[in-house]
Design a protein around this motif. Structure first.
Motif, PDB file in Angstrom:
ATOM      1  N   ARG A  17      -0.119   3.566  -2.983  1.00  0.00           N
ATOM      2  CA  ARG A  17      -1.445   4.136  -2.730  1.00  0.00           C
ATOM      3  C   ARG A  17      -1.353   5.299  -1.753  1.00  0.00           C
ATOM      4  NH1 ARG A  17      -4.436   3.736   1.398  1.00  0.00           N
ATOM      5  NH2 ARG A  17      -3.317   1.966   2.262  1.00  0.00           N
ATOM      6  N   GLN A  18      -0.628   5.100  -0.662  1.00  0.00           N
ATOM      7  CA  GLN A  18      -0.481   6.154   0.344  1.00  0.00           C
ATOM      8  C   GLN A  18       0.225   7.380  -0.227  1.00  0.00           C
ATOM      9  OE1 GLN A  18       1.305   4.657   3.964  1.00  0.00           O
ATOM     10  NE2 GLN A  18       0.097   2.785   3.859  1.00  0.00           N
ATOM     11  N   LEU A  19       1.291   7.147  -0.985  1.00  0.00           N
ATOM     12  CA  LEU A  19       2.012   8.266  -1.590  1.00  0.00           C
ATOM     13  C   LEU A  19       1.142   9.046  -2.558  1.00  0.00           C
ATOM     14  CD1 LEU A  19       5.478   6.625  -2.298  1.00  0.00           C
ATOM     15  CD2 LEU A  19       5.039   8.538  -0.751  1.00  0.00           C
ATOM     16  N   GLU A  42      -2.198   9.181  -2.722  1.00  0.00           N
ATOM     17  CA  GLU A  42      -3.274   9.868  -2.014  1.00  0.00           C
ATOM     18  C   GLU A  42      -2.768  11.135  -1.330  1.00  0.00           C
ATOM     19  OE1 GLU A  42      -5.017   6.902   0.537  1.00  0.00           O
ATOM     20  OE2 GLU A  42      -6.069   5.942  -1.135  1.00  0.00           O
ATOM     21  N   GLN A  43      -1.597  11.065  -0.707  1.00  0.00           N
ATOM     22  CA  GLN A  43      -1.029  12.247  -0.047  1.00  0.00           C
ATOM     23  C   GLN A  43      -0.652  13.326  -1.062  1.00  0.00           C
ATOM     24  OE1 GLN A  43      -0.747  13.122   3.262  1.00  0.00           O
ATOM     25  NE2 GLN A  43      -2.128  11.382   3.487  1.00  0.00           N
ATOM     26  N   GLY A  96       0.793  -1.229   0.000  1.00  0.00           N
ATOM     27  CA  GLY A  96       0.000   0.000   0.000  1.00  0.00           C
ATOM     28  C   GLY A  96       0.826   1.280   0.000  1.00  0.00           C
ATOM     29  N   ILE A  97       2.122   1.166  -0.213  1.00  0.00           N
ATOM     30  CA  ILE A  97       2.984   2.345  -0.182  1.00  0.00           C
ATOM     31  C   ILE A  97       2.660   3.300  -1.335  1.00  0.00           C
ATOM     32  CG2 ILE A  97       5.370   3.153  -0.315  1.00  0.00           C
ATOM     33  CD1 ILE A  97       6.133   0.449   1.068  1.00  0.00           C
ATOM     34  N   TYR A 102      -8.130   6.288  -9.196  1.00  0.00           N
ATOM     35  CA  TYR A 102      -8.044   7.635  -8.625  1.00  0.00           C
ATOM     36  C   TYR A 102      -8.538   8.703  -9.591  1.00  0.00           C
ATOM     37  CZ  TYR A 102      -5.569   5.374  -4.905  1.00  0.00           C
ATOM     38  OH  TYR A 102      -5.259   4.544  -3.853  1.00  0.00           O
TER      39      TYR A 102
END
Length: 69
Positions: free
Chosen positions: A19-21, A23-24, A16-17, A54
């Motif tokens: 995805r997190q990057l 989204e941020q 999920g790295i 996204y």
């Protein structure tokens, strides 16, 4: 023999790295009044589907050009 570079280290895959990057980054852009963003990715594999989640859409009017030496 030339070794092809990898775009990621397999030990960090599917955690999920990305995805997190993403989204941020998108959140940060919106907070700063940016109204749109473009990206370049491989046309095959899982990446187009990942970005489509996204709201990214394929651009029909763009040509990516390159030259190898």
């Amino acid at each position: 023999m030339i070794k092809e570079p990898k775009s990621y280290d397999p030990k960090f895959h599917r955690q999920g790295i990305a995805r997190q990057l993403l989204e941020q980054c998108l959140k940060h852009l919106k907070e700063h009044g940016i109204v749109g963003v473009h990206l370049i990715t491989a046309g095959e594999g899982i990446l187009p589907e990942f970005y489509e989640q996204y709201g990214f859409k394929k651009e029909e009017e763009v040509i990516l050009m390159g030259k190898e030496f």
